[in-house]
Design a protein around this motif. Structure first.
Motif, PDB file in Angstrom:
ATOM      1  N   LEU A 106      18.146  -6.538   2.707  1.00 20.73           N
ATOM      2  CA  LEU A 106      17.747  -5.029   2.324  1.00 20.73           C
ATOM      3  C   LEU A 106      16.460  -4.820   3.256  1.00 20.73           C
ATOM      4  N   CYS A 107      15.895  -5.580   3.704  1.00 15.54           N
ATOM      5  CA  CYS A 107      14.606  -5.659   4.291  1.00 15.54           C
ATOM      6  C   CYS A 107      14.764  -5.361   5.682  1.00 15.54           C
ATOM      7  N   GLU A 108      15.872  -5.626   6.548  1.00 17.54           N
ATOM      8  CA  GLU A 108      16.067  -5.688   7.669  1.00 17.54           C
ATOM      9  C   GLU A 108      15.956  -4.135   8.204  1.00 17.54           C
ATOM     10  N   ASN A 109      15.077  -4.036   9.307  1.00 20.59           N
ATOM     11  CA  ASN A 109      14.552  -2.971  10.034  1.00 20.59           C
ATOM     12  C   ASN A 109      13.961  -1.936   8.979  1.00 20.59           C
ATOM     13  N   GLN A 110      13.263  -2.238   8.102  1.00 20.94           N
ATOM     14  CA  GLN A 110      12.376  -1.582   7.187  1.00 20.94           C
ATOM     15  C   GLN A 110      10.904  -2.020   7.414  1.00 20.94           C
ATOM     16  N   LEU A 111       9.818  -1.381   7.096  1.00 23.27           N
ATOM     17  CA  LEU A 111       8.542  -1.546   7.132  1.00 23.27           C
ATOM     18  C   LEU A 111       8.045  -2.459   6.098  1.00 23.27           C
ATOM     19  N   GLU A 112       7.532  -3.618   6.855  1.00 23.53           N
ATOM     20  CA  GLU A 112       6.767  -4.646   6.048  1.00 23.53           C
ATOM     21  C   GLU A 112       5.562  -3.917   5.574  1.00 23.53           C
ATOM     22  N   ILE A 113       5.282  -4.074   4.408  1.00 26.90           N
ATOM     23  CA  ILE A 113       3.796  -3.491   3.723  1.00 26.90           C
ATOM     24  C   ILE A 113       3.213  -4.661   3.191  1.00 26.90           C
ATOM     25  N   THR A 114       3.283  -6.002   3.275  1.00 27.32           N
ATOM     26  CA  THR A 114       2.674  -7.152   2.727  1.00 27.32           C
ATOM     27  C   THR A 114       1.288  -6.901   2.861  1.00 27.32           C
ATOM     28  N   GLU A 115       0.871  -6.464   3.889  1.00 29.01           N
ATOM     29  CA  GLU A 115      -0.771  -6.403   4.137  1.00 29.01           C
ATOM     30  C   GLU A 115      -1.407  -5.695   2.926  1.00 29.01           C
ATOM     31  N   TRP A 116      -0.566  -4.674   2.307  1.00 29.51           N
ATOM     32  CA  TRP A 116      -1.291  -3.509   1.331  1.00 29.51           C
ATOM     33  C   TRP A 116      -1.349  -4.437  -0.007  1.00 29.51           C
ATOM     34  N   GLY A 117      -0.662  -5.476  -0.048  1.00 26.58           N
ATOM     35  CA  GLY A 117      -0.909  -6.295  -1.380  1.00 26.58           C
ATOM     36  C   GLY A 117      -0.090  -5.722  -2.437  1.00 26.58           C
ATOM     37  N   GLY A 118       0.546  -4.787  -2.228  1.00 24.63           N
ATOM     38  CA  GLY A 118       1.294  -3.931  -3.537  1.00 24.63           C
ATOM     39  C   GLY A 118       1.857  -2.595  -3.131  1.00 24.63           C
ATOM     40  N   TRP A 119       2.925  -1.965  -3.920  1.00 22.58           N
ATOM     41  CA  TRP A 119       3.309  -1.076  -3.681  1.00 22.58           C
ATOM     42  C   TRP A 119       2.553   0.247  -3.918  1.00 22.58           C
ATOM     43  N   ARG A 120       1.540   0.278  -4.884  1.00 23.50           N
ATOM     44  CA  ARG A 120       0.558   1.252  -5.223  1.00 23.50           C
ATOM     45  C   ARG A 120      -0.302   1.375  -4.168  1.00 23.50           C
ATOM     46  N   ALA A 121      -0.960   0.291  -3.795  1.00 24.25           N
ATOM     47  CA  ALA A 121      -1.688   0.386  -2.530  1.00 24.25           C
ATOM     48  C   ALA A 121      -1.182   1.148  -1.361  1.00 24.25           C
ATOM     49  N   TYR A 122      -0.222   0.383  -1.135  1.00 23.99           N
ATOM     50  CA  TYR A 122       0.626   1.180   0.089  1.00 23.99           C
ATOM     51  C   TYR A 122       0.827   2.476   0.000  1.00 23.99           C
ATOM     52  N   MET A 123       1.372   3.126  -1.113  1.00 19.70           N
ATOM     53  CA  MET A 123       1.510   4.469  -1.491  1.00 19.70           C
ATOM     54  C   MET A 123       0.282   5.190  -1.485  1.00 19.70           C
ATOM     55  N   ALA A 124      -0.775   4.783  -1.951  1.00 18.12           N
ATOM     56  CA  ALA A 124      -2.138   5.372  -1.767  1.00 18.12           C
ATOM     57  C   ALA A 124      -2.516   5.395  -0.362  1.00 18.12           C
ATOM     58  N   SER A 125      -2.268   4.634   0.320  1.00 11.62           N
ATOM     59  CA  SER A 125      -2.459   4.622   1.788  1.00 11.62           C
ATOM     60  C   SER A 125      -1.777   5.773   2.623  1.00 11.62           C
ATOM     61  N   LYS A 126      -0.706   6.171   2.178  1.00 12.34           N
ATOM     62  CA  LYS A 126       0.073   7.238   2.548  1.00 12.34           C
ATOM     63  C   LYS A 126      -0.274   8.672   2.049  1.00 12.34           C
ATOM     64  N   HIS A 127      -0.541   8.558   0.700  1.00 13.03           N
ATOM     65  CA  HIS A 127      -0.872   9.781  -0.090  1.00 13.03           C
ATOM     66  C   HIS A 127      -1.968   9.458  -1.036  1.00 13.03           C
ATOM     67  N   PRO A 128      -3.332   9.690  -0.390  1.00 13.21           N
ATOM     68  CA  PRO A 128      -4.594   9.714  -1.249  1.00 13.21           C
ATOM     69  C   PRO A 128      -4.486  10.148  -2.578  1.00 13.21           C
ATOM     70  N   VAL A 129      -3.626  11.106  -3.188  1.00 14.37           N
ATOM     71  CA  VAL A 129      -3.708  11.336  -4.456  1.00 14.37           C
ATOM     72  C   VAL A 129      -3.044  10.366  -5.219  1.00 14.37           C
ATOM     73  N   PHE A 130      -2.561   9.440  -4.588  1.00 16.00           N
ATOM     74  CA  PHE A 130      -1.585   8.387  -5.586  1.00 16.00           C
ATOM     75  C   PHE A 130      -2.406   7.546  -5.902  1.00 16.00           C
ATOM     76  N   SER A 131      -2.336   7.186  -7.397  1.00 15.55           N
ATOM     77  CA  SER A 131      -3.164   6.345  -8.046  1.00 15.55           C
ATOM     78  C   SER A 131      -3.041   4.763  -7.807  1.00 15.55           C
ATOM     79  N   VAL A 132      -4.045   4.355  -7.286  1.00 11.66           N
ATOM     80  CA  VAL A 132      -3.875   2.793  -7.015  1.00 11.66           C
ATOM     81  C   VAL A 132      -3.736   2.085  -8.410  1.00 11.66           C
ATOM     82  N   LYS A 133      -4.704   2.378  -9.314  1.00 10.16           N
ATOM     83  CA  LYS A 133      -4.634   1.658 -10.677  1.00 10.16           C
ATOM     84  C   LYS A 133      -3.466   2.342 -11.656  1.00 10.16           C
ATOM     85  N   GLY A 134      -3.040   1.682 -12.625  1.00  7.14           N
ATOM     86  CA  GLY A 134      -1.974   1.775 -13.462  1.00  7.14           C
ATOM     87  C   GLY A 134      -2.424   2.993 -14.299  1.00  7.14           C
ATOM     88  N   VAL A 135      -1.454   3.821 -14.989  1.00 12.46           N
ATOM     89  CA  VAL A 135      -1.697   4.867 -15.832  1.00 12.46           C
ATOM     90  C   VAL A 135      -2.441   4.549 -17.132  1.00 12.46           C
TER      91      VAL A 135
END
Length: 135
Positions: A106-135
């Protein structure tokens, strides 16, 4: 009622698009945690992540631990995107829980985002309004 602890690392987390699937099977949020540093994370088309255990080059990945009724685990898995499954995941504190993992293909030819340490942090890097913390 039999329950299992399940570590989720993407769109099943609180406030995200597939979280209603967890709530719908009667799951209860327990805590935020990190995995042992033996996993890598990929963005699958920026729709959801896939976490894979690796021999070398792994990192600690942010997860949420939920208590899921055993009877609802199968339904929850069927609602996950193709290529995701449930396997054993070791947390940073040494606890072994079930967790959502991705098939390596599933990961072949996809963007590795390990350096962000998690999905929320990665999404926050792309969309500053995305919450890094849980709800």
């Amino acid at each position: 009622m039999d329950i299992v602890d399940l570590a989720v690392n993407g769109t099943l987390m609180r406030g995200l698009v597939l979280n209603p699937n967890l709530i719908g099977v009667g799951a209860i949020f327990v805590r935020e945690a990190f995995t042992e540093p033996v996993y890598r994370l990929w963005s699958i088309g920026d729709i959801h992540p896939a976490m894979v255990r690796v021999r070398d080059g792994g990192a600690a990945i942010a997860v949420e631990v939920w208590q899921v009724p055993s009877a609802g685990l199968g339904m929850l898995l069927w609602q996950e995107p193709p290529g995701l499954s449930v396997g054993k995941v070791r947390l940073a504190d040494g606890e072994m829980v079930l967790g959502v993992l991705g098939e390596p293909i599933l990961c072949e030819n996809q963007l590795e985002i390990t350096e962000w340490g998690g999905w929320r942090a990665y999404m926050a890097s792309k969309h500053p309004v995305f919450s890094v913390k849980g709800v």
